[in-house]
Design a protein around this motif. Structure first.
Motif, PDB file in Angstrom:
ATOM      1  N   GLY A   1       0.820  -1.214   0.000  1.00 19.60           N
ATOM      2  CA  GLY A   1       0.000   0.000   0.000  1.00 19.60           C
ATOM      3  C   GLY A   1       0.852   1.263   0.000  1.00 19.60           C
ATOM      4  O   GLY A   1       0.584   2.213  -0.737  1.00 19.60           O
ATOM      5  N   VAL A   2       1.906   1.268   0.818  1.00 22.83           N
ATOM      6  CA  VAL A   2       2.803   2.420   0.871  1.00 22.83           C
ATOM      7  C   VAL A   2       3.514   2.599  -0.465  1.00 22.83           C
ATOM      8  O   VAL A   2       3.583   3.709  -1.013  1.00 22.83           O
ATOM      9  N   LEU A   3       4.044   1.516  -1.004  1.00 22.35           N
ATOM     10  CA  LEU A   3       4.738   1.587  -2.294  1.00 22.35           C
ATOM     11  C   LEU A   3       3.791   2.003  -3.418  1.00 22.35           C
ATOM     12  O   LEU A   3       4.157   2.785  -4.294  1.00 22.35           O
ATOM     13  N   GLY A   4       2.588   1.488  -3.385  1.00 27.45           N
ATOM     14  CA  GLY A   4       1.596   1.866  -4.392  1.00 27.45           C
ATOM     15  C   GLY A   4       1.240   3.339  -4.309  1.00 27.45           C
ATOM     16  O   GLY A   4       1.123   4.028  -5.330  1.00 27.45           O
ATOM     17  N   THR A   5       1.084   3.845  -3.090  1.00 30.04           N
ATOM     18  CA  THR A   5       0.781   5.259  -2.888  1.00 30.04           C
ATOM     19  C   THR A   5       1.926   6.131  -3.390  1.00 30.04           C
ATOM     20  O   THR A   5       1.705   7.145  -4.069  1.00 30.04           O
ATOM     21  N   LEU A   6       3.170   5.743  -3.060  1.00 28.52           N
ATOM     22  CA  LEU A   6       4.333   6.492  -3.536  1.00 28.52           C
ATOM     23  C   LEU A   6       4.433   6.480  -5.061  1.00 28.52           C
ATOM     24  O   LEU A   6       4.738   7.498  -5.688  1.00 28.52           O
TER      25      LEU A   6
END
Length: 130
Positions: free
Chosen positions: A15-20
């Motif tokens: 989720g964090v990587l996708g958001t970034l």
């Protein structure tokens, strides 16, 4: 229980990587699409002003760190610098006894009077800016 934590950790990381990745993609679209108006006649948002000012300050500090201004400034050097300033800078930044050109009054941010603004910089930074 450990398998559940592992899956939750992977989901959070994804989720964090996708958001970034999404934010980077939006940034690239804005930059390459020319979607942000950088005109000097338009006021910028506070975040944009902060980013411009911070980049400006840090760029000058970094590049001026290794500058060695001349130890002996001659009257000819001062006259040559004054001519360059009059031709290239005075229109927007004014000068001693000279106001900025009328058309420069609408610029955002408003160009500072350099005779006053120079007091905020050390000699290496002023020399690099010139």
């Amino acid at each position: 229980m450990d398998e559940e934590r592992k899956r939750a950790s992977i989901a959070v990381t994804a989720g964090v990587l996708g958001t970034l990745a999404l934010l980077a993609g939006i940034g690239l679209v804005v930059v390459y699409g020319g979607l942000y108006n950088i005109a000097a006649t338009e006021d910028h948002t506070s975040v944009t002003r902060w980013a411009f000012e911070t980049t400006f300050q840090n760029s000058i500090e970094r590049r001026a760190a290794d500058i060695a201004p001349p130890e002996n400034v001659t009257p000819q050097m001062i006259a040559a610098g004054a001519e360059h300033y009059k031709a290239m800078c005075q229109h927007c930044h004014a000068g001693p006894g000279v106001e900025r050109s009328e058309w420069a009054g609408g610029m955002r941010p408003r160009p500072p009077h350099l005779t006053e603004a120079a007091a905020e910089w050390n000699i290496e930074e002023v020399f690099w800016l010139a």
